[in-house]
Scaffold this active site. Structure first.
Site, PDB file in Angstrom:
ATOM      1  N   GLU A  47       0.818  -1.203   0.000  1.00  0.00           N
ATOM      2  CA  GLU A  47       0.000   0.000   0.000  1.00  0.00           C
ATOM      3  C   GLU A  47       0.857   1.259   0.000  1.00  0.00           C
ATOM      4  OE1 GLU A  47      -2.231  -2.956   2.743  1.00  0.00           O
ATOM      5  OE2 GLU A  47      -0.203  -2.649   1.957  1.00  0.00           O
ATOM      6  N   CYS A  79      -0.533   0.114   7.576  1.00  0.00           N
ATOM      7  CA  CYS A  79      -1.013   0.493   6.248  1.00  0.00           C
ATOM      8  C   CYS A  79      -2.428   1.068   6.289  1.00  0.00           C
ATOM      9  CB  CYS A  79      -0.962  -0.702   5.304  1.00  0.00           C
ATOM     10  SG  CYS A  79       0.722  -1.212   4.900  1.00  0.00           S
ATOM     11  N   ALA A 157      13.999 -45.689 -13.797  1.00  0.00           N
ATOM     12  CA  ALA A 157      13.913 -46.996 -14.444  1.00  0.00           C
ATOM     13  C   ALA A 157      14.240 -48.091 -13.439  1.00  0.00           C
ATOM     14  CB  ALA A 157      14.876 -47.048 -15.622  1.00  0.00           C
ATOM     15  N   SER A 162      17.510 -42.075 -13.724  1.00  0.00           N
ATOM     16  CA  SER A 162      16.373 -41.141 -13.763  1.00  0.00           C
ATOM     17  C   SER A 162      16.691 -39.861 -14.514  1.00  0.00           C
ATOM     18  CB  SER A 162      15.933 -40.783 -12.335  1.00  0.00           C
ATOM     19  OG  SER A 162      16.994 -40.171 -11.626  1.00  0.00           O
ATOM     20  N   TRP A 164      17.486 -38.056 -17.961  1.00  0.00           N
ATOM     21  CA  TRP A 164      16.478 -37.134 -17.425  1.00  0.00           C
ATOM     22  C   TRP A 164      15.109 -37.594 -17.880  1.00  0.00           C
ATOM     23  CZ3 TRP A 164      17.940 -33.988 -13.731  1.00  0.00           C
ATOM     24  CH2 TRP A 164      19.250 -33.509 -13.696  1.00  0.00           C
ATOM     25  N   PRO A 287      10.294 -41.158  -3.420  1.00  0.00           N
ATOM     26  CA  PRO A 287       8.988 -41.724  -3.049  1.00  0.00           C
ATOM     27  C   PRO A 287       8.815 -41.972  -1.559  1.00  0.00           C
ATOM     28  CG  PRO A 287       9.911 -42.849  -4.963  1.00  0.00           C
ATOM     29  CD  PRO A 287      10.988 -41.953  -4.438  1.00  0.00           C
ATOM     30  N   THR A 288       9.881 -42.406  -0.869  1.00  0.00           N
ATOM     31  CA  THR A 288       9.762 -42.714   0.559  1.00  0.00           C
ATOM     32  C   THR A 288       9.486 -41.462   1.374  1.00  0.00           C
ATOM     33  OG1 THR A 288      11.240 -44.620   0.321  1.00  0.00           O
ATOM     34  CG2 THR A 288      10.923 -43.734   2.545  1.00  0.00           C
ATOM     35  N   ALA A 290       8.305 -38.599   0.271  1.00  0.00           N
ATOM     36  CA  ALA A 290       6.987 -38.069  -0.100  1.00  0.00           C
ATOM     37  C   ALA A 290       5.882 -38.834   0.615  1.00  0.00           C
ATOM     38  CB  ALA A 290       6.802 -38.151  -1.618  1.00  0.00           C
ATOM     39  N   ALA A 292       6.057 -40.296   3.501  1.00  0.00           N
ATOM     40  CA  ALA A 292       6.033 -39.904   4.911  1.00  0.00           C
ATOM     41  C   ALA A 292       5.290 -38.592   5.105  1.00  0.00           C
ATOM     42  CB  ALA A 292       7.465 -39.788   5.440  1.00  0.00           C
TER      43      ALA A 292
END
Length: 360
Positions: A47, A79, A157, A162, A164, A287-288, A290, A292
């Protein structure tokens, strides 16, 4: 208001622990006479920038602000009072300020005879300020999980390769995500497989001044002293188990965390990061890790880069997340799909709002 939301986004990555805010001021005839956004923590708010640009033309005009004007004096003045002093007659703000110390600006405006209304493009403004709002409401950082996968959901794979899966354009977009958060997080598996650097590359790197914080979850502290993430490109925090031996890592910033069924306690980690001032986290682990975070109910947004590739075998994007039956699945709402190079970037958020973590 949509222009104010666009302006607010310019502050992503530089205002934490403050919110991103945009403001547009029009004169009495409805013409835009001032624009501004919160550019950095400790600096003038949106502002103030907009009112400075508008000058005397703001008198009798309208201010469009993405967040309710603050009502307290911190490193900058309130503000709400700045708007009163500028002589505007109407203030439209998208989202009420949920903080007790800064909220109440609308009441100050109304007491001064200014029309103050909320809710205009509230959903869009909430999405743009999701990290700060999550941290205020839940008392933990906002977590964005990013992954790249093939169309059949593989992140590597069968032999573990991985690089890319995603396109160069997608990888560049990830650096944009890194530049917008306070911390980037990986686990020990990703560390061993990829030896990631986790620093930001590209045009945004120079302005970040050693940000974001790089966080590694390594229960047994098996990280080698020469790992790329331990260089001086940005600060690094190593999260280990309570009994981990870290004598081979002198000078490394270490935090010891309790364990749970999925490894180190996600809730304890987020509580520690919040205590250190981190308000947004980019989860880049495998993956592990993620799984959790999903199991802990600590994923607030998902960005998946889907590549036109089929593997048929290899690890999937998400490991065990504590979901035993379809009725327990984490349901998401897709908010955006965009073509990035040869890939499709899908952005989604949980349908159910996460709840505040337990106390530690």
């Amino acid at each position: 208001m949509r222009r104010a939301i666009e302006l607010a986004a310019r502050g992503l990555g530089s205002t934490s622990p403050n919110p991103v805010v945009g403001c547009v001021v029009t004169d009495a005839g409805g013409h835009v006479v001032g624009e501004g956004w919160h550019q950095r923590a400790g600096g003038p708010h949106a502002e103030v920038h907009a009112l400075r640009a508008a000058g005397a033309a703001a008198r009798g005009g309208t201010a469009y602000v993405t967040l309710e004007p603050c009502n307290h004096t911190g490193r900058t003045g309130p503000c709400a009072q700045a708007l009163v002093d500028a002589g505007v007659t109407r203030v439209l703000y998208a989202v009420p300020d949920p903080t007790p110390q800064a909220g109440g600006g609308s009441a100050t405006l109304r007491e001064a005879g200014i029309t103050a209304e909320s809710g205009l493009l509230a959903d869009e403004a909430e999405d743009g300020n999701a990290a700060w709002l999550t941290s205020v409401r839940l008392g933990r950082p906002h977590v964005l999980w990013k992954y790249a996968a093939t169309l059949d959901g593989r992140v590597a794979a069968a032999d573990g390769t991985s690089r890319w899966i995603s396109s160069a354009e997608s990888r560049a977009d990830v650096h944009r995500l890194r530049a917008e958060v306070d911390a980037v997080l990986v686990g020990a598996g990703t560390l061993r497989a990829d030896d990631p650097h986790l620093a930001v590359r590209g045009p945004a790197a120079q302005a970040l001044a050693g940000r974001p914080l790089r966080v590694v979850l390594d229960t047994h502290a098996r990280i080698r002293p020469g790992a790329r993430v331990l260089d001086d490109a940005a600060p690094t925090l190593l999260a280990v188990g309570e009994d981990a031996d870290t004598r081979h890592l002198p000078g490394v910033d270490v935090v010891r965390l309790p364990g749970d069924a999925h490894g180190l306690s996600v809730e304890a980690l987020l509580a520690e990061l919040y205590r250190r001032g981190t308000r947004s986290v980019l989860l880049e682990g495998g993956p592990t890790l993620a799984g959790a975070f999903v199991a802990a109910g600590a994923v607030d947004k998902v960005v998946g880069y889907l590549a036109p590739v089929l593997l048929g075998a290899g690890p999937s994007a998400l490991a065990d997340a504590g979901v035993a039956t379809l009725t327990d699945a984490l349901r998401l709402r897709i908010t955006d799909t965009t073509r990035i190079g040869t890939d499709i970037r899908v952005t989604a958020v949980p349908e159910a709002v996460p709840t505040a973590p337990k106390e530690h």
